[in-house]
Design a protein around this motif. Structure first.
Motif, PDB file in Angstrom:
ATOM      1  N   ASP A  35       0.815  -1.290   0.122  1.00  0.00           N
ATOM      2  CA  ASP A  35      -0.042   0.078  -0.007  1.00  0.00           C
ATOM      3  C   ASP A  35       0.709   1.214   0.073  1.00  0.00           C
ATOM      4  O   ASP A  35       1.726   1.513   0.976  1.00  0.00           O
ATOM      5  N   THR A  37      -0.049   4.375  -0.802  1.00  0.00           N
ATOM      6  CA  THR A  37      -0.733   5.455  -0.419  1.00  0.00           C
ATOM      7  C   THR A  37       0.084   6.467   0.532  1.00  0.00           C
ATOM      8  O   THR A  37       0.107   7.713   0.454  1.00  0.00           O
ATOM      9  N   LEU A  40       3.141   8.075  -0.618  1.00  0.00           N
ATOM     10  CA  LEU A  40       3.227   8.911  -1.712  1.00  0.00           C
ATOM     11  C   LEU A  40       2.733  10.105  -1.060  1.00  0.00           C
ATOM     12  O   LEU A  40       3.203  11.263  -1.335  1.00  0.00           O
ATOM     13  N   ALA A  41       1.739  10.383  -0.252  1.00  0.00           N
ATOM     14  CA  ALA A  41       1.280  11.294   0.622  1.00  0.00           C
ATOM     15  C   ALA A  41       2.380  12.027   1.380  1.00  0.00           C
ATOM     16  O   ALA A  41       2.545  13.106   1.423  1.00  0.00           O
TER      17      ALA A  41
END
Length: 150
Positions: A35, A37, A40-41
């Motif tokens: 994951d 996500t 990337l954030a």
């Protein structure tokens, strides 16, 4: 060492970075390569902060190393700015090639360019090979570190 580029990390580099972060016993326990996500954030937040430098080492189009350099202005030491090196990782295929030295040299040079008076880093107590590596590069084990999980 062949052609090597050290450049700012971009979103497309995140899978390779996370793969390297997860590729050891400690990282395997705390990273989640399935994951991307949150990574990337986090990279987006880091890219928006001029005191943060996440870089990758790229050889022949392949990400083979990474580190994060944080510039910390301060009041202590007569208002000295320091830098902190974090998240140093070298791809398993590249360990022992001199790449880690090149990355640390980049971080020290960038710290000088940013007018830092001190470069510091932490390394988990279990990473004895890393400790020897940092000592070879002139770092000294001068402090005891503490963490508080939140």
């Amino acid at each position: 060492m062949g052609d090597l580029e050290i450049r700012p990390a971009v979103a497309e580099d995140v899978p390779a970075i996370v793969g390297m972060l997860a590729d050891d016993p400690l990282g395997a326990q705390r990273e989640s390569p399935d994951d991307l996500t949150p990574y990337l954030a986090a990279l987006e937040r880091l890219q928006g902060d001029p005191h943060q430098h996440v870089v990758v080492a790229v050889r022949e189009g392949r990400v083979v190393g990474t580190l994060q350099l944080t510039i910390v202005p301060g009041l202590s030491r007569r208002g000295a700015t320091r830098s902190i090196i974090e998240g140093v990782r070298i791809h398993a295929d590249e360990r022992g090639s001199g790449l880690g030295t090149r990355l640390i040299e980049w971080a020290v040079d960038e710290s000088r360019r940013q007018e830092c008076h001190l470069v510091q880093l932490t390394s988990d107590k279990t990473r004895t090979d890393a400790h020897r590596f940092y000592e070879r590069l002139g770092f000294t084990a001068s402090h005891t570190g503490f963490k508080l999980q939140l």
